[in-house]
Design a protein around this motif. Sequence first.
Motif, PDB file in Angstrom:
ATOM      1  N   UNK A  81       0.814  -1.212   0.000  1.00  0.00           N
ATOM      2  CA  UNK A  81       0.000   0.000   0.000  1.00  0.00           C
ATOM      3  C   UNK A  81       0.850   1.266   0.000  1.00  0.00           C
ATOM      4  N   UNK A  82       1.959   1.266   0.748  1.00  0.00           N
ATOM      5  CA  UNK A  82       2.753   2.499   0.744  1.00  0.00           C
ATOM      6  C   UNK A  82       3.473   2.687  -0.589  1.00  0.00           C
ATOM      7  N   UNK A  83       3.789   1.608  -1.279  1.00  0.00           N
ATOM      8  CA  UNK A  83       4.327   1.732  -2.635  1.00  0.00           C
ATOM      9  C   UNK A  83       3.230   2.249  -3.569  1.00  0.00           C
ATOM     10  N   UNK A  84       2.015   1.731  -3.414  1.00  0.00           N
ATOM     11  CA  UNK A  84       0.901   2.136  -4.278  1.00  0.00           C
ATOM     12  C   UNK A  84       0.594   3.626  -4.158  1.00  0.00           C
ATOM     13  N   UNK A  85       0.600   4.178  -2.937  1.00  0.00           N
ATOM     14  CA  UNK A  85       0.280   5.604  -2.818  1.00  0.00           C
ATOM     15  C   UNK A  85       1.382   6.460  -3.429  1.00  0.00           C
ATOM     16  N   UNK A  86       2.618   6.018  -3.366  1.00  0.00           N
ATOM     17  CA  UNK A  86       3.697   6.765  -4.005  1.00  0.00           C
ATOM     18  C   UNK A  86       3.625   6.647  -5.522  1.00  0.00           C
ATOM     19  N   UNK A  87       3.252   5.477  -6.026  1.00  0.00           N
ATOM     20  CA  UNK A  87       3.050   5.318  -7.464  1.00  0.00           C
ATOM     21  C   UNK A  87       1.908   6.189  -7.964  1.00  0.00           C
ATOM     22  N   UNK A  88       0.922   6.462  -7.100  1.00  0.00           N
ATOM     23  CA  UNK A  88      -0.233   7.267  -7.508  1.00  0.00           C
ATOM     24  C   UNK A  88       0.148   8.725  -7.765  1.00  0.00           C
ATOM     25  N   UNK A  89       1.327   9.125  -7.319  1.00  0.00           N
ATOM     26  CA  UNK A  89       1.797  10.500  -7.526  1.00  0.00           C
ATOM     27  C   UNK A  89       2.545  10.555  -8.857  1.00  0.00           C
ATOM     28  N   UNK A  90       1.836  10.890  -9.917  1.00  0.00           N
ATOM     29  CA  UNK A  90       2.425  10.861 -11.257  1.00  0.00           C
ATOM     30  C   UNK A  90       3.539  11.867 -11.464  1.00  0.00           C
ATOM     31  N   UNK A  91       3.518  12.937 -10.710  1.00  0.00           N
ATOM     32  CA  UNK A  91       4.559  13.954 -10.826  1.00  0.00           C
ATOM     33  C   UNK A  91       5.579  13.784  -9.711  1.00  0.00           C
ATOM     34  N   UNK A  92       6.780  14.246  -9.982  1.00  0.00           N
ATOM     35  CA  UNK A  92       7.729  14.493  -8.917  1.00  0.00           C
ATOM     36  C   UNK A  92       7.437  15.896  -8.412  1.00  0.00           C
ATOM     37  N   UNK A  93       8.165  16.349  -7.415  1.00  0.00           N
ATOM     38  CA  UNK A  93       7.902  17.687  -6.882  1.00  0.00           C
ATOM     39  C   UNK A  93       9.113  18.205  -6.119  1.00  0.00           C
ATOM     40  N   UNK A  94       9.211  19.523  -6.089  1.00  0.00           N
ATOM     41  CA  UNK A  94      10.203  20.195  -5.248  1.00  0.00           C
ATOM     42  C   UNK A  94       9.454  21.048  -4.239  1.00  0.00           C
ATOM     43  N   UNK A  95       9.886  20.993  -2.991  1.00  0.00           N
ATOM     44  CA  UNK A  95       9.275  21.843  -1.964  1.00  0.00           C
ATOM     45  C   UNK A  95       9.798  23.257  -2.169  1.00  0.00           C
ATOM     46  N   UNK A  96       8.907  24.179  -2.502  1.00  0.00           N
ATOM     47  CA  UNK A  96       9.335  25.565  -2.739  1.00  0.00           C
ATOM     48  C   UNK A  96       8.977  26.480  -1.579  1.00  0.00           C
ATOM     49  N   UNK A  97       8.106  25.996  -0.681  1.00  0.00           N
ATOM     50  CA  UNK A  97       7.761  26.791   0.489  1.00  0.00           C
ATOM     51  C   UNK A  97       7.261  25.844   1.565  1.00  0.00           C
ATOM     52  N   UNK A  98       7.735  26.046   2.792  1.00  0.00           N
ATOM     53  CA  UNK A  98       7.272  25.225   3.912  1.00  0.00           C
ATOM     54  C   UNK A  98       6.928  26.124   5.086  1.00  0.00           C
ATOM     55  N   UNK A  99       5.984  25.674   5.869  1.00  0.00           N
ATOM     56  CA  UNK A  99       5.609  26.371   7.091  1.00  0.00           C
ATOM     57  C   UNK A  99       5.050  25.347   8.059  1.00  0.00           C
ATOM     58  N   UNK A 100       4.905  25.746   9.290  1.00  0.00           N
ATOM     59  CA  UNK A 100       4.382  24.844  10.300  1.00  0.00           C
ATOM     60  C   UNK A 100       2.975  25.223  10.704  1.00  0.00           C
ATOM     61  N   UNK A 101       2.204  24.228  11.125  1.00  0.00           N
ATOM     62  CA  UNK A 101       0.858  24.433  11.672  1.00  0.00           C
ATOM     63  C   UNK A 101       0.661  23.344  12.709  1.00  0.00           C
ATOM     64  N   UNK A 102       1.001  23.644  13.953  1.00  0.00           N
ATOM     65  CA  UNK A 102       0.961  22.617  14.991  1.00  0.00           C
ATOM     66  C   UNK A 102       1.983  21.546  14.655  1.00  0.00           C
ATOM     67  N   UNK A 103       1.545  20.282  14.626  1.00  0.00           N
ATOM     68  CA  UNK A 103       2.449  19.168  14.331  1.00  0.00           C
ATOM     69  C   UNK A 103       2.644  18.948  12.836  1.00  0.00           C
ATOM     70  N   UNK A 104       1.919  19.677  12.009  1.00  0.00           N
ATOM     71  CA  UNK A 104       1.964  19.490  10.559  1.00  0.00           C
ATOM     72  C   UNK A 104       2.945  20.447   9.881  1.00  0.00           C
ATOM     73  N   UNK A 105       3.475  19.985   8.748  1.00  0.00           N
ATOM     74  CA  UNK A 105       4.260  20.845   7.869  1.00  0.00           C
ATOM     75  C   UNK A 105       3.392  21.120   6.647  1.00  0.00           C
ATOM     76  N   UNK A 106       3.195  22.383   6.352  1.00  0.00           N
ATOM     77  CA  UNK A 106       2.413  22.786   5.185  1.00  0.00           C
ATOM     78  C   UNK A 106       3.422  23.074   4.081  1.00  0.00           C
ATOM     79  N   UNK A 107       3.260  22.401   2.954  1.00  0.00           N
ATOM     80  CA  UNK A 107       4.250  22.482   1.878  1.00  0.00           C
ATOM     81  C   UNK A 107       3.582  22.937   0.587  1.00  0.00           C
ATOM     82  N   UNK A 108       4.259  23.860  -0.107  1.00  0.00           N
ATOM     83  CA  UNK A 108       3.869  24.199  -1.482  1.00  0.00           C
ATOM     84  C   UNK A 108       4.910  23.541  -2.376  1.00  0.00           C
ATOM     85  N   UNK A 109       4.433  22.770  -3.353  1.00  0.00           N
ATOM     86  CA  UNK A 109       5.299  22.022  -4.240  1.00  0.00           C
ATOM     87  C   UNK A 109       5.269  22.597  -5.650  1.00  0.00           C
ATOM     88  N   UNK A 110       6.402  22.545  -6.325  1.00  0.00           N
ATOM     89  CA  UNK A 110       6.478  22.782  -7.769  1.00  0.00           C
ATOM     90  C   UNK A 110       6.536  21.405  -8.410  1.00  0.00           C
TER      91      UNK A 110
END
Length: 198
Positions: free
Chosen positions: A116-145
């Motif tokens: 299943x963890x391979x399947x969810x990664x395969x479901x991401x047809x694009x690669x991505x670069x993190x161009x902006x990150x921020x925090x929100x509690x325990x989460x990291x909010x990421x904007x990807x290119x």
Amino acid sequence: MSSRRLSVLAVGVALTAGGALGCGGGEQSTVDPNDTTPGSPRVRAEPTPAVSPLDLPRHVPRRATGPADRASTRVIRRWLAALNRGDVTRAAHFFALPSKFQNTGTPVLTVDSERERIAVNLSLNCGARAIQTGGAGRYTIVRFRLIERPGGECGAATGGTARGAILVARGRIREWYRLPDRPGGEPTAPAAPSGPVA
């Protein structure tokens, strides 16, 4: 993925394709204690909002409220580097077992096996670069290119951006959610096929 989870995913995708998301609502009966009209019913129907299993969970933050945790950002960047090389197996091992995953058009999936963890990664047809990150509690909010990656088919989404909320704990991704492209808005195409989201 288990056949049950695949069925849920297929139903979610079919609903999305058919435009049937979040339509209508049921009715809930409530007693009107102030209605004293003789012969009138004391029960009235009020509309209740429909809750779709494809909705982003309420606890997931939609925007950053402060700086990102450096250790979490490091894990996310390493995960992306593996995905961008086309090393899906390595990328998958950045996800904890179990973990939660939700992309546009899917319910929240529980990822609890290697397959299943391979399947969810395969479901991401694009690669991505993190161009902006921020925090929100325990989460990291990421904007990807979004970028092309070996084995993926990013196509017209290449160069676009996406957003995600990622919870990292003990060096692994525990939760991964696709966020609306604009805080407060709805995610736009491409959905699941486009790498991480921020």
